[in-house]
Motif scaffolding. Structure first.
Motif, PDB file in Angstrom:
ATOM      1  N   GLU A  14       0.846  -1.190   0.000  1.00 55.90           N
ATOM      2  CA  GLU A  14       0.000   0.000   0.000  1.00 55.90           C
ATOM      3  C   GLU A  14       0.883   1.242   0.000  1.00 55.90           C
ATOM      4  OE1 GLU A  14      -3.924   0.813   2.333  1.00 55.90           O
ATOM      5  OE2 GLU A  14      -2.284   1.623   3.543  1.00 55.90           O
ATOM      6  N   VAL A  15       0.620   2.140  -0.949  1.00 50.31           N
ATOM      7  CA  VAL A  15       1.396   3.373  -1.102  1.00 50.31           C
ATOM      8  C   VAL A  15       0.439   4.552  -1.044  1.00 50.31           C
ATOM      9  CG1 VAL A  15       2.935   4.686  -2.610  1.00 50.31           C
ATOM     10  CG2 VAL A  15       3.099   2.188  -2.523  1.00 50.31           C
ATOM     11  N   GLY A  16       0.847   5.604  -0.345  1.00 52.27           N
ATOM     12  CA  GLY A  16       0.017   6.793  -0.250  1.00 52.27           C
ATOM     13  C   GLY A  16       0.691   8.004  -0.872  1.00 52.27           C
ATOM     14  N   LEU A  94       9.792   1.845  -9.302  1.00 55.62           N
ATOM     15  CA  LEU A  94       8.496   1.347  -9.769  1.00 55.62           C
ATOM     16  C   LEU A  94       7.359   2.045  -9.021  1.00 55.62           C
ATOM     17  CD1 LEU A  94       7.576  -2.377 -10.376  1.00 55.62           C
ATOM     18  CD2 LEU A  94       6.040  -0.914  -9.071  1.00 55.62           C
ATOM     19  N   ILE A  95       7.514   2.206  -7.713  1.00 55.95           N
ATOM     20  CA  ILE A  95       6.498   2.908  -6.918  1.00 55.95           C
ATOM     21  C   ILE A  95       6.327   4.339  -7.408  1.00 55.95           C
ATOM     22  CG2 ILE A  95       6.076   3.914  -4.632  1.00 55.95           C
ATOM     23  CD1 ILE A  95       7.214   1.287  -3.444  1.00 55.95           C
ATOM     24  N   ALA A  96       7.443   5.020  -7.653  1.00 53.75           N
ATOM     25  CA  ALA A  96       7.356   6.392  -8.163  1.00 53.75           C
ATOM     26  C   ALA A  96       6.647   6.434  -9.513  1.00 53.75           C
ATOM     27  CB  ALA A  96       8.757   6.990  -8.277  1.00 53.75           C
ATOM     28  N   ASP A  97       6.971   5.489 -10.383  1.00 59.56           N
ATOM     29  CA  ASP A  97       6.329   5.433 -11.703  1.00 59.56           C
ATOM     30  C   ASP A  97       4.825   5.202 -11.573  1.00 59.56           C
ATOM     31  OD1 ASP A  97       8.754   5.793 -12.976  1.00 59.56           O
ATOM     32  OD2 ASP A  97       9.078   3.654 -13.356  1.00 59.56           O
ATOM     33  N   MET A  99       2.900   5.923  -9.218  1.00 59.75           N
ATOM     34  CA  MET A  99       2.227   7.081  -8.623  1.00 59.75           C
ATOM     35  C   MET A  99       2.434   8.346  -9.452  1.00 59.75           C
ATOM     36  SD  MET A  99       0.787   5.617  -6.068  1.00 59.75           S
ATOM     37  CE  MET A  99       0.212   6.898  -4.940  1.00 59.75           C
ATOM     38  N   ASN A 100       2.998   8.165 -10.661  1.00 56.78           N
ATOM     39  CA  ASN A 100       3.211   9.276 -11.599  1.00 56.78           C
ATOM     40  C   ASN A 100       4.094  10.382 -11.033  1.00 56.78           C
ATOM     41  OD1 ASN A 100       1.543   8.158 -13.700  1.00 56.78           O
ATOM     42  ND2 ASN A 100      -0.243   8.747 -12.483  1.00 56.78           N
ATOM     43  N   ILE A 101       5.114   9.970 -10.304  1.00 60.98           N
ATOM     44  CA  ILE A 101       6.084  10.920  -9.743  1.00 60.98           C
ATOM     45  C   ILE A 101       7.382  10.810 -10.542  1.00 60.98           C
ATOM     46  CG2 ILE A 101       7.397  11.584  -7.711  1.00 60.98           C
ATOM     47  CD1 ILE A 101       4.373  12.047  -7.464  1.00 60.98           C
ATOM     48  N   THR A 102       7.718  11.871 -11.254  1.00 61.54           N
ATOM     49  CA  THR A 102       8.905  11.855 -12.104  1.00 61.54           C
ATOM     50  C   THR A 102      10.183  12.055 -11.308  1.00 61.54           C
ATOM     51  OG1 THR A 102       7.609  12.735 -13.940  1.00 61.54           O
ATOM     52  CG2 THR A 102      10.005  12.882 -14.124  1.00 61.54           C
ATOM     53  N   SER A 103      10.181  13.047 -10.418  1.00 63.48           N
ATOM     54  CA  SER A 103      11.360  13.341  -9.600  1.00 63.48           C
ATOM     55  C   SER A 103      10.916  13.554  -8.164  1.00 63.48           C
ATOM     56  CB  SER A 103      12.092  14.572 -10.131  1.00 63.48           C
ATOM     57  OG  SER A 103      11.227  15.692 -10.176  1.00 63.48           O
ATOM     58  N   PHE A 104      11.846  13.342  -7.238  1.00 61.81           N
ATOM     59  CA  PHE A 104      11.470  13.394  -5.825  1.00 61.81           C
ATOM     60  C   PHE A 104      12.706  13.544  -4.955  1.00 61.81           C
ATOM     61  CE2 PHE A 104      11.932   9.073  -7.366  1.00 61.81           C
ATOM     62  CZ  PHE A 104      12.791   8.483  -6.449  1.00 61.81           C
ATOM     63  N   SER A 105      12.490  14.063  -3.754  1.00 59.58           N
ATOM     64  CA  SER A 105      13.503  14.029  -2.715  1.00 59.58           C
ATOM     65  C   SER A 105      13.301  12.757  -1.900  1.00 59.58           C
ATOM     66  CB  SER A 105      13.395  15.264  -1.818  1.00 59.58           C
ATOM     67  OG  SER A 105      13.713  16.430  -2.543  1.00 59.58           O
ATOM     68  N   TYR A 106      14.286  12.445  -1.057  1.00 61.93           N
ATOM     69  CA  TYR A 106      14.243  11.161  -0.356  1.00 61.93           C
ATOM     70  C   TYR A 106      14.726  11.327   1.077  1.00 61.93           C
ATOM     71  CZ  TYR A 106      15.254   6.205   0.650  1.00 61.93           C
ATOM     72  OH  TYR A 106      15.287   4.952   1.199  1.00 61.93           O
ATOM     73  N   ASN A 124      18.932   9.778 -11.964  1.00 59.41           N
ATOM     74  CA  ASN A 124      18.993  11.240 -11.887  1.00 59.41           C
ATOM     75  C   ASN A 124      17.658  11.832 -11.460  1.00 59.41           C
ATOM     76  OD1 ASN A 124      17.425  10.818 -14.140  1.00 59.41           O
ATOM     77  ND2 ASN A 124      18.778  11.878 -15.574  1.00 59.41           N
ATOM     78  N   ARG A 125      16.795  11.000 -10.892  1.00 65.76           N
ATOM     79  CA  ARG A 125      15.454  11.462 -10.505  1.00 65.76           C
ATOM     80  C   ARG A 125      15.399  12.074  -9.110  1.00 65.76           C
ATOM     81  NH1 ARG A 125      11.515   6.583 -12.402  1.00 65.76           N
ATOM     82  NH2 ARG A 125       9.940   7.974 -11.465  1.00 65.76           N
ATOM     83  N   LEU A 126      16.475  11.918  -8.315  1.00 68.99           N
ATOM     84  CA  LEU A 126      16.478  12.490  -6.977  1.00 68.99           C
ATOM     85  C   LEU A 126      16.804  13.982  -7.015  1.00 68.99           C
ATOM     86  CD1 LEU A 126      16.274   9.605  -5.841  1.00 68.99           C
ATOM     87  CD2 LEU A 126      17.936  10.309  -4.086  1.00 68.99           C
ATOM     88  N   GLU A 127      16.023  14.769  -6.302  1.00 64.70           N
ATOM     89  CA  GLU A 127      16.243  16.214  -6.217  1.00 64.70           C
ATOM     90  C   GLU A 127      17.059  16.583  -4.979  1.00 64.70           C
ATOM     91  OE1 GLU A 127      12.300  17.834  -8.562  1.00 64.70           O
ATOM     92  OE2 GLU A 127      12.148  17.494  -6.397  1.00 64.70           O
ATOM     93  N   SER A 128      16.916  15.818  -3.916  1.00 64.00           N
ATOM     94  CA  SER A 128      17.720  16.009  -2.711  1.00 64.00           C
ATOM     95  C   SER A 128      17.646  14.729  -1.887  1.00 64.00           C
ATOM     96  CB  SER A 128      17.249  17.220  -1.889  1.00 64.00           C
ATOM     97  OG  SER A 128      15.915  17.060  -1.447  1.00 64.00           O
ATOM     98  N   LEU A 129      18.577  14.591  -0.945  1.00 65.80           N
ATOM     99  CA  LEU A 129      18.720  13.343  -0.201  1.00 65.80           C
ATOM    100  C   LEU A 129      19.034  13.626   1.263  1.00 65.80           C
ATOM    101  CD1 LEU A 129      19.314  10.240   0.106  1.00 65.80           C
ATOM    102  CD2 LEU A 129      21.652  10.757  -0.691  1.00 65.80           C
ATOM    103  N   ILE A 130      18.297  12.959   2.156  1.00 63.84           N
ATOM    104  CA  ILE A 130      18.621  12.993   3.583  1.00 63.84           C
ATOM    105  C   ILE A 130      18.870  11.572   4.057  1.00 63.84           C
ATOM    106  CG2 ILE A 130      17.857  13.541   5.908  1.00 63.84           C
ATOM    107  CD1 ILE A 130      16.232  15.804   4.865  1.00 63.84           C
TER     108      ILE A 130
END
Length: 287
Positions: A14-16, A94-97, A99-106, A124-130
């Motif tokens: 389950e993904v939200g 796959l989860i990002a795809d 949910m139609n998320i092209t780029s994201f922070s993590y 190259n899809r990460l915008e920032s990383l913690i």
């Protein structure tokens, strides 16, 4: 919005997706599901927020879009036969795809933090990383290999005994850590052996030229775990490694924070009340 997604091993998770539409997205694979009643009280004894995932999501969703799921909980329910880094990275993309998320922070903590580092060098899809609770430079991969092997061996040896979790029945202050019997499902422990085996040749000192994105590493000042003989007599010194390499990491473009406070160990330094003020303000600075 919630969605059931089929992962690469055909199990369903389950993904939200919630928060402010159109704002940057933060992936939170640490979003554990809430527990209640006696189970919640037992977690509080250990300093664990029984609504950890809920509080992280709510704490970020007023400013960002949040993609959240409980990956560790999923692995405990649906063990993967060969849990390599590549397998996990494929799952997360796959989860990002889906949910139609092209780029994201993590944001990841502990072993899910090291997965964030692997994501960052593979896409190259990460915008920032913690990364929380696991250092991005000179990480304790060998030590964790030993600990996970010993844990798996104990689980194999004790699988015929009745399962007993100290979280469910005892106060952590009264536990004899040198004599704990591991009775976790052996399929679960085998996963983490496979994970660290897949990192045997990984050199985290040689990949930082690939990380041209904002990045933060943090740990609690007392995040040092000394394992006894049953777990290989190793010390996993997260805080010590991060402190030792702080200047080097800063030169490599990392922001580094050491969380101070009473008993700020590995568990305390992952709780929402402690972490949210840090990571939210840092993410906002990256906007």
């Amino acid at each position: 919005m919630k969605k059931i997604i089929q992962l690469t091993n055909h199990s369903a998770i389950e993904v939200g997706l919630t928060g402010v539409s159109g704002r940057p997205t933060i992936m939170l694979p640490i979003a554990k599901k809430s527990v209640y009643n006696q189970e919640a009280e037992n977690l509080r004894l250990w300093g664990v927020d029984p609504e950890l995932g809920k509080h992280f999501v709510e704490g970020l969703a007023d400013t960002f879009q949040v993609l959240y799921f409980d990956y560790e909980g999923h692995l405990f329910q649906h063990p993967v036969e060969n849990l390599t880094v590549d397998h996990i990275v494929k799952d997360f993309l796959l989860i990002a795809d889906e949910m139609n998320i092209t780029s994201f922070s993590y944001y990841g903590y502990s072993w899910l933090a090291l997965i964030g580092l692997q994501l960052a060098i593979r896409t190259n899809r990460l915008e920032s990383l913690i990364m929380g609770g696991f250092p991005p430079y000179d990480g304790p991969y060998q030590e964790m290999m030993i600990v996970t092997h010993k844990t798996h061996t104990q689980a194999l040896n004790n699988q015929s005994e009745a399962a007993k979790s100290p979280v469910e029945t005892e106060n952590p202050d009264e536990i004899d850590w040198d004599n704990i019997k591991v009775s976790i499902d052996t399929r679960v422990t085998a996963q983490f052996v496979a994970l660290y085996e897949s990192l045997t040749t990984f050199d985290d000192r040689s990949i930082h030229h690939l990380l041209s994105l904002p990045k933060l590493a943090f740990a609690g000042e007392n995040d040092t775990i000394v394992y006894g003989e049953d777990f290989g007599n190793v010390t996993v010194d997260i805080a010590g490694i991060l402190k030792k390499n702080r200047t080097k990491l800063t030169d490599l473009g990392w922001d580094v924070e050491i969380l101070t406070g009473t008993q700020m160990d590995h568990t305390k330094a992952m709780q929402p009340a402690v972490v949210l003020p840090l990571i939210k303000s840092w993410f906002i600075q990256q906007l």
